[in-house]
Scaffold this motif. Structure first.
Motif, PDB file in Angstrom:
ATOM      1  N   UNK A 317       0.818  -1.212   0.000  1.00  0.00           N
ATOM      2  CA  UNK A 317       0.000   0.000   0.000  1.00  0.00           C
ATOM      3  C   UNK A 317       0.860   1.273   0.000  1.00  0.00           C
ATOM      4  N   UNK A 318       0.381   2.277  -0.717  1.00  0.00           N
ATOM      5  CA  UNK A 318       0.942   3.625  -0.629  1.00  0.00           C
ATOM      6  C   UNK A 318       0.078   4.359   0.386  1.00  0.00           C
ATOM      7  N   UNK A 319       0.659   4.722   1.534  1.00  0.00           N
ATOM      8  CA  UNK A 319      -0.106   5.204   2.679  1.00  0.00           C
ATOM      9  C   UNK A 319       0.073   6.711   2.857  1.00  0.00           C
ATOM     10  N   UNK A 320      -1.055   7.425   2.867  1.00  0.00           N
ATOM     11  CA  UNK A 320      -1.049   8.879   3.007  1.00  0.00           C
ATOM     12  C   UNK A 320      -1.847   9.259   4.254  1.00  0.00           C
ATOM     13  N   UNK A 321      -1.246  10.069   5.105  1.00  0.00           N
ATOM     14  CA  UNK A 321      -1.931  10.560   6.287  1.00  0.00           C
ATOM     15  C   UNK A 321      -2.237  12.038   6.170  1.00  0.00           C
ATOM     16  N   UNK A 322      -3.029  12.538   7.114  1.00  0.00           N
ATOM     17  CA  UNK A 322      -3.328  13.972   7.207  1.00  0.00           C
ATOM     18  C   UNK A 322      -2.885  14.475   8.574  1.00  0.00           C
ATOM     19  N   UNK A 331       6.754  21.115  11.099  1.00  0.00           N
ATOM     20  CA  UNK A 331       7.579  20.234  11.927  1.00  0.00           C
ATOM     21  C   UNK A 331       6.757  19.083  12.504  1.00  0.00           C
ATOM     22  N   UNK A 332       5.519  19.389  12.948  1.00  0.00           N
ATOM     23  CA  UNK A 332       4.662  18.322  13.471  1.00  0.00           C
ATOM     24  C   UNK A 332       4.277  17.345  12.364  1.00  0.00           C
ATOM     25  N   UNK A 333       4.042  17.889  11.176  1.00  0.00           N
ATOM     26  CA  UNK A 333       3.710  17.030  10.048  1.00  0.00           C
ATOM     27  C   UNK A 333       4.843  16.082   9.698  1.00  0.00           C
ATOM     28  N   UNK A 364      -2.844  23.478   1.741  1.00  0.00           N
ATOM     29  CA  UNK A 364      -2.126  22.332   2.291  1.00  0.00           C
ATOM     30  C   UNK A 364      -0.696  22.232   1.756  1.00  0.00           C
ATOM     31  N   UNK A 365       0.081  21.410   2.445  1.00  0.00           N
ATOM     32  CA  UNK A 365       1.419  21.025   1.997  1.00  0.00           C
ATOM     33  C   UNK A 365       1.429  19.512   1.847  1.00  0.00           C
ATOM     34  N   UNK A 366       1.840  19.039   0.696  1.00  0.00           N
ATOM     35  CA  UNK A 366       1.967  17.600   0.437  1.00  0.00           C
ATOM     36  C   UNK A 366       3.446  17.245   0.572  1.00  0.00           C
ATOM     37  N   UNK A 367       3.757  16.404   1.544  1.00  0.00           N
ATOM     38  CA  UNK A 367       5.143  16.062   1.858  1.00  0.00           C
ATOM     39  C   UNK A 367       5.346  14.556   1.746  1.00  0.00           C
TER      40      UNK A 367
END
Length: 399
Positions: A317-322, A331-333, A364-367
């Motif tokens: 799986x490619x796993x993406x969180x929020x 920094x928390x992200x 948003x920022x996608x990291x």
């Protein structure tokens, strides 16, 4: 989707023709180039000028009105579009097409075209159920015409039933999804979580959060539009379930955990957009707690960390969180990305009341785990969802 598409809209003579004006507007706003052919009967309900003003294109009515002498109008119109949409399509128009008639500009163009044709019927409920109309639709279906079924509701004739032209927003959405069936996520299974959870205190009270589910629902729409098989696990929400999305309704964090874990092993991409409660009451009272003097203390315990579990058990799986944060968002992200063993994380600042929870907008920022960082400025969540799905699809192709 429909952005950049050339669409020929055929409007026939029914009261629902007024909706075709809004449909032209929706298609144009979505980035399509729209030209309109009206039957003579349609001009009795709405004016050609309305379509011209919205589409910024000539409106075509008369077979013998050749606007450009260097071209034959019905052949030029037949060759021009990426697809043709008939909305509203009356019983009479459907019958003429099914029998190969070419007695006006619209039907002549339809006989000459080789592009896909979508038909959105609109008529009285008994007309729609008439054997002749059914036979005509079956004939067109066998030839490859694609139908957008009418909705149920109050009809102009006073009847209540199936026959009203589907709403313009729904038609555009269905067209987008159909156009993207050969999209870049074709063959992929995508699991998305959305909305809040509710943790009962007693028979009338519960703990929850401000999540509306909008971001998760838009992601589900975008993924379905890109051709994926989408499974949406949603907490309580007032939002309309997206078309072509398999939906699972849950209430508590534990129910969400169980449903996601059950689906997880068969998924290719997992996007954890839900705002799941971190704590729940140790005890839930089945009755309503009565008000007493003094303060009330409720003991809370941790709920299961769904994202942590998914990260620990990740295989293909490619796993993406929020990460919804109020300060030190980046920094928390980054910390969450590493700690939960994610492939990517979407970070947003919920301290800004104009975006995030309950709002139609976000920023948003996608990291990614490889350190790639993409910022999406304040936009509607629908637009952000499309960009995020595009980012994720591109990242999965790297593996």
């Amino acid at each position: 989707m429909v952005k950049g598409k050339q669409i020929l809209l055929g409007v026939s003579g029914g009261i629902a023709a007024y909706k075709a004006i809004a449909l032209t507007s929706k298609l144009t706003q979505a980035g399509a180039d729209v030209k309109v052919i009206m039957t003579q009967s349609a001009t009795e309900f709405v004016t050609p000028l309305s379509f011209q003003a919205i589409s910024r294109n000539d409106v075509y009515i008369d077979t013998f009105d050749e606007k450009d002498p260097s071209k034959i109008a019905h052949i030029d119109l037949a060759d021009w579009p990426d697809f043709i949409l008939l909305a509203p399509a009356t019983a009479h128009l459907i019958g003429r097409i099914a029998n190969g008639l070419a007695d006006d500009l619209l039907t002549t163009t339809l006989l000459a075209t080789t592009v896909p044709v979508y038909i959105a019927p609109a008529m009285n409920v008994h007309m729609y159920q008439h054997p002749a109309v059914k036979n005509n639709m079956q004939q067109l279906d066998s030839w490859g015409y694609r139908f957008i079924e009418p909705g149920d509701g109050y009809l102009a004739c006073g009847y209540i039933g199936k026959g009203r032209l589907e709403e313009p927003e729904v038609i555009v959405s269905l067209l987008q999804q159909d156009q993207m069936k050969t999209g870049k996520l074709q063959g992929k299974k995508v699991l998305i979580s959305a909305g809040p959870t509710q943790e009962a205190v007693d028979a009338v009270r519960y703990f929850t959060n401000y999540s509306s589910g909008k971001m998760g629902y838009e992601l589900a729409k975008a993924a379905a539009g890109a051709g994926a098989e989408v499974h949406l696990v949603t907490g309580p929400s007032k939002l309309t379930v997206p078309n072509n999305v398999i939906t699972y309704q849950v209430t508590t964090a534990e129910e969400m955990y169980e449903q996601i874990v059950e689906l997880y092993n068969n998924m290719d991409i997992v996007i954890k957009a839900a705002a799941v409660a971190d704590y729940k009451p140790v005890k839930q009272i089945n009755k309503k707690m009565k008000k007493k003097d003094g303060n009330l203390f409720i003991e809370l315990e941790r709920t299961r960390d769904i994202l942590k579990y998914l990260g620990e058990h990740k295989k293909q799986q490619y796993l993406v969180g929020f990460a919804a944060e109020t300060d030190n968002v980046l920094s928390y992200g980054k910390e969450k990305l590493e700690k939960k063993n994610l492939d990517a994380i979407v970070i947003n600042d919920i301290s800004n009341k104009e975006i995030g929870f309950q709002s139609d907008y976000n920023e948003v920022i996608f990291l990614t785990k490889d350190g790639e960082e993409k910022s999406i400025i304040k936009s509607k969540k629908e637009a952000i969802a499309s960009q995020l799905i595009a980012f994720i699809e591109k990242e999965t192709r790297k593996d």
